[in-house]
Design a protein around this motif. Structure first.
Motif, PDB file in Angstrom:
ATOM      1  N   GLU A  48       0.835  -1.203   0.000  1.00 34.47           N
ATOM      2  CA  GLU A  48       0.000   0.000   0.000  1.00 34.47           C
ATOM      3  C   GLU A  48       0.868   1.251   0.000  1.00 34.47           C
ATOM      4  N   ALA A  49       1.952   1.237   0.799  1.00 37.11           N
ATOM      5  CA  ALA A  49       2.858   2.384   0.858  1.00 37.11           C
ATOM      6  C   ALA A  49       3.555   2.591  -0.483  1.00 37.11           C
ATOM      7  N   LYS A  50       3.912   1.483  -1.143  1.00 37.00           N
ATOM      8  CA  LYS A  50       4.561   1.586  -2.454  1.00 37.00           C
ATOM      9  C   LYS A  50       3.614   2.187  -3.489  1.00 37.00           C
ATOM     10  N   LYS A  51       2.356   1.740  -3.457  1.00 38.54           N
ATOM     11  CA  LYS A  51       1.367   2.284  -4.394  1.00 38.54           C
ATOM     12  C   LYS A  51       1.152   3.775  -4.152  1.00 38.54           C
ATOM     13  N   GLN A  52       1.113   4.161  -2.874  1.00 29.70           N
ATOM     14  CA  GLN A  52       0.928   5.560  -2.533  1.00 29.70           C
ATOM     15  C   GLN A  52       2.102   6.397  -3.007  1.00 29.70           C
ATOM     16  N   LYS A  53       3.317   5.837  -2.860  1.00 34.00           N
ATOM     17  CA  LYS A  53       4.520   6.548  -3.293  1.00 34.00           C
ATOM     18  C   LYS A  53       4.534   6.740  -4.808  1.00 34.00           C
TER      19      LYS A  53
END
Length: 264
Positions: free
Chosen positions: A160-165
């Motif tokens: 999720e953090a990677k997608k947000q980044k």
């Protein structure tokens, strides 16, 4: 009649429960009957030596047959320390000492967990899954332990953090940057800056990390509605993302300039 029916029902349930328990003890019933469960001492025999039964390794408790990659894992090979055990931690840290070849991943960061997930995907794609090893990640019944559940939760959050980044990078692509001793730093935007292809160029701005004085140069869209604004919003302004609260202009640089400089 009702009392008789009730006794019959209770007797039937008791018989069924006893049969299920007996079947489980005898190994007839097992939700994972087709999956082999290793004890660590048994897995340790699978190091690929001349008299060993095979060449296996475990990652997050999942055991893979890596015989097809023997040259990487057999005795004397660069990754031989991974064979016959679960050395999940070393896949991320690169510590191939005996102290580093362990399965404890409890203190890894979200990004490191994502790396570990990528390794797991690699082995699932390239090698045969042959079972599970009892220990930190799986119990004697082959079911996941709370620690494995925690690891999987961290991996989900990492994704999720990677997608947000990536989403933020598309909204605020990094600037092109160059430095010289005479002119200092030059920041400029183009339709491919930061590796992000787009149909707009944008202007350089400092994007600050919330709650800190840390910033980096990004290209900001100057026209149309803000990227996070819903269509049809009556407050819509034709300024792109220029009004984002974490953005600051560069000193001595025109607000609409595509290129900015800072002193050497």
């Amino acid at each position: 009649m009702r009392k008789l029916d009730r006794r019959w029902l209770l007797l039937s349930l008791a018989v069924a429960a006893a049969a299920a328990m007996a079947a489980r003890l005898l190994g007839w019933w097992n939700p994972h009957a087709d999956i082999r469960v290793f004890i660590p001492e048994e897995l340790a025999r699978y190091r690929g030596g001349p008299r060993d039964p095979g060449l296996y390794l475990a990652l997050l408790g999942r055991v893979f047959d890596v015989s097809s990659g023997r040259r990487h894992y057999e005795p004397g090979a660069h990754y031989s320390g991974f064979a016959g055990r679960d050395a999940s931690r070393a896949f991320v840290t690169g510590d191939y000492s005996e102290a580093g070849l362990v399965d404890d991943v409890s203190d890894l960061s979200y990004s490191e967990m994502l790396t570990l997930r990528n390794w797991l995907s690699f082995y699932e794609k390239n090698y045969e899954f042959v079972g599970k090893v009892i220990g930190r990640f799986y119990g004697e019944d082959g079911l996941p332990t709370p620690e494995l559940t925690q690891v999987e939760t961290m991996m989900t959050k990492s994704l999720e953090a990677k997608k947000q980044k990536l989403k933020e990078k598309e909204r605020f692509p990094p600037c092109n940057v160059e430095w010289s001793s005479t002119r200092g730093s030059r920041f400029w935007c183009s339709q491919k800056s930061g590796g992000v292809d787009r149909d707009w160029i944008g202007v350089p701005r400092k994007l600050y990390k919330p709650g800190t004085e840390e910033s980096h140069c990004v290209c900001v869209k100057t026209t149309g509605p803000p990227s996070d604004q819903k269509p049809g919003d009556p407050t819509q302004r034709n300024r792109g993302d220029l009004d984002h609260p974490n953005l600051r202009e560069y000193a001595d640089c025109s607000p609409r300039a595509v290129t900015c400089f800072s002193s050497p």
